[in-house]
Design a protein around this motif. Sequence first.
Motif, short mmCIF file in Angstrom:
data_model
loop_
_atom_site.label_atom_id
_atom_site.label_comp_id
_atom_site.label_asym_id
_atom_site.label_seq_id
_atom_site.Cartn_x
_atom_site.Cartn_y
_atom_site.Cartn_z
N LYS A 233 -2.91 -13.63 -5.03
CA LYS A 233 -2.87 -12.48 -6.24
C LYS A 233 -2.70 -13.21 -7.54
O LYS A 233 -1.81 -14.08 -7.72
CB LYS A 233 -2.03 -11.44 -5.79
N PHE B 296 -1.85 -12.15 -11.52
CA PHE B 296 -1.92 -11.47 -12.49
C PHE B 296 -2.32 -11.96 -13.96
O PHE B 296 -1.74 -13.04 -14.68
CB PHE B 296 -0.21 -11.09 -13.21
N THR C 133 6.23 -8.38 -5.04
CA THR C 133 4.70 -8.56 -5.05
C THR C 133 4.28 -8.40 -3.77
O THR C 133 3.42 -7.52 -3.24
CB THR C 133 4.17 -9.52 -5.86
N ARG D 68 4.84 -5.19 -2.05
CA ARG D 68 4.24 -4.07 -2.57
C ARG D 68 2.63 -3.98 -2.33
O ARG D 68 1.95 -3.20 -2.49
CB ARG D 68 4.29 -4.06 -4.02
N GLU E 297 0.55 -2.99 -5.44
CA GLU E 297 -0.32 -4.03 -6.09
C GLU E 297 -1.50 -4.07 -4.91
O GLU E 297 -1.51 -4.06 -3.80
CB GLU E 297 0.60 -4.89 -6.02
#
Lengths: 242, 364
Positions: free
Chosen positions: A9, A11, A42, A45, A51
């Motif tokens: 992942k 951001f 994260t 989530r 997320e």
Amino acid sequence: MIEMKGVNKWFGEFQVLKNIDLTVALGEKIVICGPSGSGKSTLVRLINNLETHQKGRIVVDGIELGEDLKAIEAVRREVGMVFQQFNLFPHLSVLENLTLAPIWVRRMPKKDAEELAMQLLNRVRIAEQAAKFPAQLSGGQQQRVAIARALAMRPKVMLFDEPTSALDPEMIKEVLDVMVELAQEGMTMLVVTHEMGFARTVADRVCFMDEGEIVETGKPKEFFAAPKTERAKLFLSQILGH
Amino acid sequence: MSPARPAFRSSPVRWLRENLFYNVPSAIVTLLLAYVAWSALAPFIEWAFVNAIWQAPDSKGCREAKGIGACWAMITEKHRFILFGTYPFEQHWRPGLCILLLLALYVVSAMRRFWRPALALVWLAGLALIGVLMWGGIFGLAYVENERWGGLMLTLLLATFGIAFAFPLSILLALGRRSDMPAVRILSVGYIELIRGVPLISLLFMASVMLPLFLPEGVSVNKLLRAQIAIVLFAAAYLAEVVRGGLQAVPQGQYEAADAMGLSYWRKTLLIVLPQALRVAIPPLVNTFIGLFKDTSLVVIIGLFDLLTSIKVALGEPAWNGFGVEAYIFASLVYFTFCYAMSQYSQNLERELARGKAHYLREN
């Protein structure tokens, strides 16, 4: 129960999670720890899709998380979550906080939902506060209500995102006690916490994360006695050193 | 044991001493201001009450007393025209009943214990009844076309429908502005910015003059309806921004908690987000409602007979020409009564809704 394979992942440009592989069996209790900014929250989530991941596979209770909204809602029905900031609904009474999801998501009759809610409030030892509003409770009481609220959906998995970090020290124990009881009843739990006492008591495994990676996984006894990596050693010396 | 909190003794004399006559300069200022207030107020009281003429069959007595006493007789004589406009005189009981019906609907809706779905049905029934009464044509009531509706009744109708339709529309617009879907977002933003950027007067003009040009021949939308639509569209754009402010005050954690329990978008919005957002937005919402209520008087420019227009027309009569001060004081009082009621109600509502916010520390 939960399977994460090669999950990544970002951001923006910043990669928060790198090739996460994690499997959680039914009834297992996992504690995730690590320095701040390591991606612990994260990771938790991602499991109920608060997320979204950009690469890899996440399967929860046999349902793969992706674009499909129905699948996401199905997963969320089975996964309870407790937040650092409690996130109780301030405009609803304690009882209404608990009955909302069973009534509107599970389509439970109101009377049954209230009965279930009172049972759960008894279990977290706060039944006498049922008619109050969240702002009238202490932090520890609010977090116990939040745990009961998540349990009201009869979830198969419970996620805890630093459940005691926003509490005054004298209130941490009452929340941890409830969590320990829950663990002993056999709930599948993923807990992000720095409470190492809790990890020692209930965790089947401890996952140590740093810079978006799971650096080390082990039984709590082994992990605390003899961490294998330098980073874990450093982290443990910092949080246990005072 | 903690020492008892000292009791504060309060008496009118003590209050006066502390607030108005604290020392010599403050006493001088107090007396000076009291003198100024009295010298301004006394002539007004004399004019408005002592020397006023309350009833007179014609304006002769009033003309003689002009400048000395107020001529409230003008209001007494013309009150039915002011309240009901050009509605047929012998049928005035119909709009009169409608005003009472509307007031009853306001009062019932203001009570929280009636806030349940059935209230919507009560409104529908009430409005249907008002429609029947105003138009007539059935049950032996004479038909009255809505060109002849007017006065206070028209003002209340425009404001009530304006708020009733603009408010839900504004919520949709505010949600649309925050939507994840680009098309919905762009449409909402475009609508809000476009309408907000135009004065209400020009919208009313467009609705009454330009709209008919675009409609196919033979199709005509009623003038009153066009004005009503213009008011709704205008108010919705303003209210949408107020609602958006409320939405922004709801913390991210509330959305996440609702998501985490598997609530769908609409349930999350209706059960969690809007109740909190609208609560925060009550003061600015009521502010906008009050503005809208007064803005309905702008329909004068397209020839609709609202409260203010009725007064103007009444003044145009030779007999009552020149008593504008009295007439406009009366109009202000009517507007003030409604606006003040709204403002007081919103403050009560805020207090009532804040009960749940009583803090833990204050109670324990």
